[in-house]
Design a protein around this motif. Sequence first.
Motif, short mmCIF file in Angstrom:
data_model
loop_
_atom_site.label_atom_id
_atom_site.label_comp_id
_atom_site.label_asym_id
_atom_site.label_seq_id
_atom_site.Cartn_x
_atom_site.Cartn_y
_atom_site.Cartn_z
N ALA A 140 0.83 -1.21 0.00
CA ALA A 140 0.00 0.00 0.00
C ALA A 140 0.87 1.25 0.00
O ALA A 140 0.58 2.22 -0.72
N TRP A 141 1.96 1.26 0.76
CA TRP A 141 2.89 2.39 0.77
C TRP A 141 3.47 2.62 -0.62
O TRP A 141 3.56 3.75 -1.08
N TRP A 142 3.85 1.54 -1.29
CA TRP A 142 4.41 1.65 -2.63
C TRP A 142 3.38 2.22 -3.60
O TRP A 142 3.68 3.09 -4.41
N LEU A 143 2.14 1.75 -3.52
CA LEU A 143 1.08 2.25 -4.41
C LEU A 143 0.74 3.71 -4.12
O LEU A 143 0.50 4.49 -5.04
N ILE A 144 0.73 4.08 -2.85
CA ILE A 144 0.46 5.47 -2.49
C ILE A 144 1.58 6.37 -2.99
O ILE A 144 1.34 7.47 -3.50
N SER A 145 2.82 5.89 -2.90
CA SER A 145 3.95 6.68 -3.41
C SER A 145 3.85 6.83 -4.93
O SER A 145 4.20 7.87 -5.47
N LEU A 146 3.35 5.81 -5.59
CA LEU A 146 3.16 5.87 -7.04
C LEU A 146 2.13 6.95 -7.41
O LEU A 146 2.33 7.70 -8.37
N ALA A 147 1.09 7.05 -6.61
CA ALA A 147 0.05 8.05 -6.87
C ALA A 147 0.44 9.44 -6.38
O ALA A 147 -0.17 10.43 -6.79
N SER A 148 1.46 9.53 -5.54
CA SER A 148 1.83 10.81 -4.94
C SER A 148 2.79 11.63 -5.77
O SER A 148 3.06 12.78 -5.43
N GLY A 149 3.33 11.05 -6.81
CA GLY A 149 4.23 11.82 -7.67
C GLY A 149 5.58 11.18 -7.82
O GLY A 149 5.93 10.23 -7.13
#
Length: 131
Positions: free
Chosen positions: A42-51
């Motif tokens: 989830a952290w990796w996916l959130i970082s992907l969506a964060s820029g």
Amino acid sequence: MAKPNRPLSPHLQVYRWGLHMVLSILHRATGVALGVGTLLLAWWLISLASGPEAFAQAQSCLSSWLGRLVLFGFTWALMLHLCNGIRHLVWDTGQGYDLDAVRVSNFVVLGGSVVLTLAAWIFAYCMLGGA
């Protein structure tokens, strides 16, 4: 009237440790590890969506030697949990309870998890070009 001082069941003084007991404990431990690993995903996916900056930081962390070790452990936990879960599904049908079948399935679960983990990592490295 005093209660008898009996050991609780199952008491470990009676049982000889076997691979089936270790795999039972590992099945529970890998379930917990998969829960923690899902937070990592989830952290990796959130970082992907964060820029791009956040994603670059996550990629840097996960591609370090420690990050790859954690990902390798997560992959093995997933494969062990999968193989042991399939064995439990077979047991749910009432099959495989005799001692010889349990001994064989112990090694199938362990060997299968190692082979599947190595296959997944070899496949990933072939697809990524050894990055």
